[in-house]
Design a protein around this motif. Structure first.
Motif, PDB file in Angstrom:
ATOM      1  N   TYR A  45       0.825  -1.209   0.000  1.00 44.14           N
ATOM      2  CA  TYR A  45       0.000   0.000   0.000  1.00 44.14           C
ATOM      3  C   TYR A  45       0.866   1.268   0.000  1.00 44.14           C
ATOM      4  CZ  TYR A  45      -4.392  -2.470   0.755  1.00 44.14           C
ATOM      5  OH  TYR A  45      -5.509  -3.267   0.602  1.00 44.14           O
ATOM      6  N   PHE A 251      -3.942   5.428   1.294  1.00 43.72           N
ATOM      7  CA  PHE A 251      -3.083   4.252   1.172  1.00 43.72           C
ATOM      8  C   PHE A 251      -2.323   3.974   2.464  1.00 43.72           C
ATOM      9  CE2 PHE A 251      -3.390   5.391  -3.440  1.00 43.72           C
ATOM     10  CZ  PHE A 251      -4.032   4.223  -3.840  1.00 43.72           C
ATOM     11  N   LYS A 254      -4.770   2.192   4.743  1.00 37.40           N
ATOM     12  CA  LYS A 254      -4.900   0.779   4.392  1.00 37.40           C
ATOM     13  C   LYS A 254      -3.633   0.003   4.723  1.00 37.40           C
ATOM     14  CE  LYS A 254      -8.008  -0.724   2.839  1.00 37.40           C
ATOM     15  NZ  LYS A 254      -9.197  -1.269   3.543  1.00 37.40           N
ATOM     16  N   ALA A 255      -2.477   0.670   4.648  1.00 34.18           N
ATOM     17  CA  ALA A 255      -1.207   0.002   4.937  1.00 34.18           C
ATOM     18  C   ALA A 255      -1.145  -0.475   6.380  1.00 34.18           C
ATOM     19  CB  ALA A 255      -0.034   0.941   4.643  1.00 34.18           C
TER      20      ALA A 255
END
Length: 343
Positions: A45, A251, A254-255
């Motif tokens: 991500y 991102f 989500k990482a």
């Protein structure tokens, strides 16, 4: 102030702001715990987050390249990418991003691009860049009341100030661009008032230079009137460019393996940070950006991941961008105007 002294002052100011930012962010926090959390993120991500930074820089370079072509100037895309890196680097290290465009004009001049042409192109880049922030700010302020009350209650004064400053900036630039004669009259009257109040000494040369510089905006007005389709295309590219950077935070979210927050909320919250700090007199919004993130993302990132999320998001979107642009600015300094392959 001489150029050398100004550089020293800017560097000292940048380091001071950076030191105060580190102190305000990490005071009372476990730095090792933050780093351990960051090292556990999903790297797959992080890659699109880094790509968002590249697209952000590349987007402006495409606009510059595209507008040059409408003016019958054929620059290579790579050279325009270097111009963008120069602009972002100096904008990031100078208060109110004041150093970016003058340095871009300097390097364009080294490639024999006339100053009136580079000024015209960068003026339109700035107008569209600010216009996107104004649209986002006004949209959130007037049509996203639930979003505002849910996330922004703690930063409303800063947010509304950011919106007002960006609106004022766009109005001022629009007057320059669409009504250059009116803008020239206002500026000349202001200069005479400052001289009458003895704030400035009367200098005919200063009056002449101001008059000549204001006349350059006639070209901007003509271009805007005769290239409507170009301006629409530039606005579309600018929207994509800006949101590519805003998506970095999504991102990062989500990482960390987080779920529950909607993509829209995360991206728009990052957009709100940009709107709020863009016009403030701090290099890259340093300090205020980090603290705004910690306030408005408190309900998005789970406990223990808010600070790591801010460090990683800001690290990719600003500090890695700064390092990348610094390296390519050095390359541009060594090659532009000297190596025919770069021209």
């Amino acid at each position: 102030m001489t150029s050398k002294k100004k550089k020293i002052a800017n560097t000292a100011f940048l380091l001071l702001v950076f030191a105060l930012t580190l102190y305000s962010v990490f005071k009372g926090e476990d730095f090792r715990a933050v780093m351990r959390a960051i090292l556990k993120v999903n790297p797959w991500y992080i890659l699109p987050g880094g790509l968002g930074v590249i697209i952000f820089i590349w987007g402006e370079s495409i606009i510059i390249w595209y507008m040059f072509r409408t003016l019958k100037i054929h620059e290579k895309r790579w050279t325009c990418f270097l111009y963008s890196c120069v602009g972002f680097f100096f904008s990031a290290i100078t208060p109110s991003a004041s150093g970016g465009q003058p340095m871009q004009i300097y390097y364009m001049r080294k490639n024999k691009i006339p100053i009136p042409v580079s000024t015209l192109v960068l003026m339109i880049v700035t107008i569209t860049y600010k216009s996107v922030l104004v649209v986002i700010g006004l949209f959130v302020a007037f049509f996203q009341r639930g979003f505002v009350h849910r996330y922004l209650e703690g930063i409303l004064p800063v947010f509304y100030l950011g919106v007002a400053l960006n609106v004022g900036c766009c109005i001022a630039m629009s007057v320059l661009a669409f009504h250059p004669a009116l803008a020239k009259w206002i500026m000349m009257k202001c200069l005479k008032l400052l001289e009458r109040l003895r704030i400035l000494k009367y200098k005919p040369e200063r009056t002449r230079r101001l008059s000549a510089s204001m006349d350059q905006y006639n070209a901007t007005a003509v271009y805007l009137r005769t290239h409507g389709k170009v301006i629409i295309n530039v606005l579309a590219i600018t929207f994509l460019q800006r949101f590519a950077l805003f998506f970095v935070t999504w991102f990062v979210y989500k990482a960390f393996g987080l779920h529950g927050a909607h993509m829209y909320d995360v991206v728009m919250l990052q957009a709100v940070v940009s709107v709020s700090v863009d016009m403030l007199p701090l290099p890259g919004g340093m300090g205020i950006s980090e603290n705004l993130f910690l306030i408005i993302f408190r309900g998005v990132f789970t406990a223990g991941l808010l600070l790591p999320g801010m460090v990683l998001s800001r690290g990719i979107a600003y500090y890695i961008q700064l390092l990348l642009c610094a390296g390519l600015t050095l390359f541009a300094h060594l090659r532009i105007g000297r190596d025919p392959a770069v021209e």
